[in-house]
Scaffold this motif. Structure first.
Motif, PDB file in Angstrom:
ATOM      1  N   ARG A  57       0.854  -1.198   0.000  1.00 17.45           N
ATOM      2  CA  ARG A  57       0.000   0.000   0.000  1.00 17.45           C
ATOM      3  C   ARG A  57       0.883   1.238   0.000  1.00 17.45           C
ATOM      4  O   ARG A  57       1.835   1.333   0.794  1.00 17.45           O
ATOM      5  N   ASP A  58       0.595   2.145  -0.884  1.00 14.71           N
ATOM      6  CA  ASP A  58       1.332   3.406  -0.915  1.00 14.71           C
ATOM      7  C   ASP A  58       0.840   4.300   0.215  1.00 14.71           C
ATOM      8  O   ASP A  58      -0.362   4.392   0.472  1.00 14.71           O
ATOM      9  N   LEU A  59       1.755   4.950   0.922  1.00 13.85           N
ATOM     10  CA  LEU A  59       1.419   5.779   2.074  1.00 13.85           C
ATOM     11  C   LEU A  59       1.454   7.271   1.743  1.00 13.85           C
ATOM     12  O   LEU A  59       1.789   8.102   2.577  1.00 13.85           O
ATOM     13  N   GLY A  60       1.095   7.591   0.499  1.00 15.65           N
ATOM     14  CA  GLY A  60       1.091   8.992   0.085  1.00 15.65           C
ATOM     15  C   GLY A  60       2.468   9.506  -0.260  1.00 15.65           C
ATOM     16  O   GLY A  60       2.776  10.682  -0.047  1.00 15.65           O
ATOM     17  N   SER A  61       3.310   8.620  -0.798  1.00 16.06           N
ATOM     18  CA  SER A  61       4.692   9.003  -1.114  1.00 16.06           C
ATOM     19  C   SER A  61       4.733  10.044  -2.220  1.00 16.06           C
ATOM     20  O   SER A  61       3.848  10.113  -3.075  1.00 16.06           O
TER      21      SER A  61
END
Length: 309
Positions: A57-61
């Protein structure tokens, strides 16, 4: 041999053992820490979701997380198959899910990347047939035992066993998901266990019987059963003296060596062999049968019940 969750950095071949929930990023608290300015402080989450396997899951990078050719949206999560290629921000940060099994400890042989994983709660090197090094998880953390003694095991360290170098990969502290993943219903004897030790009058013969309330199983006679007998006697003597259960049976390593007429390397080998034999007999938690206090240099038998005939 069951695989474990291993993330492999393509450019450098650096391999990391994944915990059940691993944050990837530049921050100091990340399970996979990447010193790259294109990687965010908390860039992505890689986690194990049971029968569904692994997901990312991408954490808002800022520079994105990629699975293959697809860039994840912020907050989006995707399943990662075995062999799936992940990229975190920078083109140089390509990582492969080399093994997609449940998270757990492992060791990679440096020359050919052969993988060793636990059997019966023990990670044995170079193998279970002729183990020279044993790694297990105890209350104080990861423990490495060899003929030279017992000490804390360190994630990423290299140890020598069987004439080869092995890189040890350990889940983060407190992550015990590997334990539930390695226990399969019907494979091991349910606790509590009961040990009965039968000793001849001249003490030349020691037979050990194992049960969980049903029929007994006799273990093959081994020299390390003398250690089992010694620790069982110490525990029963403390019980008769009225000591509380947590304090029963503790013996200093050098005292055990003196009683058995062996040195410290042989004592550690006896412990390793005993744990291995009980694990092979199906004992759940065989690695905990002999408890050790590393700081005080003590050990004891911690079986649920024990009887000497």
């Amino acid at each position: 041999m069951r695989p474990v969750g291993i993330l492999l950095h393509r450019p450098s071949s650096v391999a990391l053992s994944l915990g059940a929930r691993t944050i990837v990023g530049r921050g100091p608290d990340c399970g996979v820490r990447i010193a790259d300015k294109q990687v965010s402080t908390a860039h992505a989450l890689v986690r194990y979701v049971g029968s569904a396997g692994w997901e990312v899951r991408d954490l808002g990078s800022r520079n994105g997380t990629w699975l293959g050719d697809r860039r994840l949206l912020a907050g989006e999560q995707l399943n990662v198959p075995a062999g799936g290629v992940l990229r975190f921000g920078s083109p140089t940060q390509e990582w492969v899910l080399a093994d997609a099994g449940a998270p757990g400890p492992a060791a990679l042989r440096v020359d050919d990347e052969a993988v060793r994983v636990p059997s019966g709660g023990l990670l044995l090197l170079p193998d279970a047939e002729e183990p020279e090094v044993a790694i297990s998880h105890e209350a104080e953390g990861w423990l490495l035992e060899a003929d030279t003694g017992a000490r804390p095991a360190v994630d990423g360290e290299t140890v020598v066993a069987g004439g080869a170098n092995w890189k040890v990969l350990l889940p983060p502290p407190g992550d015990d998901a590997f334990a539930s993943a390695t226990l399969r219903p019907g494979e091991r004897i349910a606790e509590p266990i009961h040990l009965r030790i039968a000793v001849s009058q001249d003490e030349e013969h020691v037979d050990v019987f194992l049960s969980t309330g049903g029929p007994e199983t006799q273990l093959r006679s081994r020299v390390h059963h003398l250690l089992l007998l010694l620790l069982a006697r110490e525990r029963l003597a403390d019980a008769e003296r009225g000591l509380p259960l947590p304090e029963q049976g503790w013996m200093y390593n050098d005292v055990a060596c003196s009683h058995l007429g062996i040195g410290s390397p042989a004592l550690n080998l006896h412990i390793l062999r005993l744990r291995q034999q009980l694990a092979e007999a199906g004992v759940d938690g065989a690695e905990q049968i002999i408890e050790r206090r590393r700081l005080s240099g003590q050990l004891r038998l911690s079986a649920a019940t024990v009887r000497i005939d």
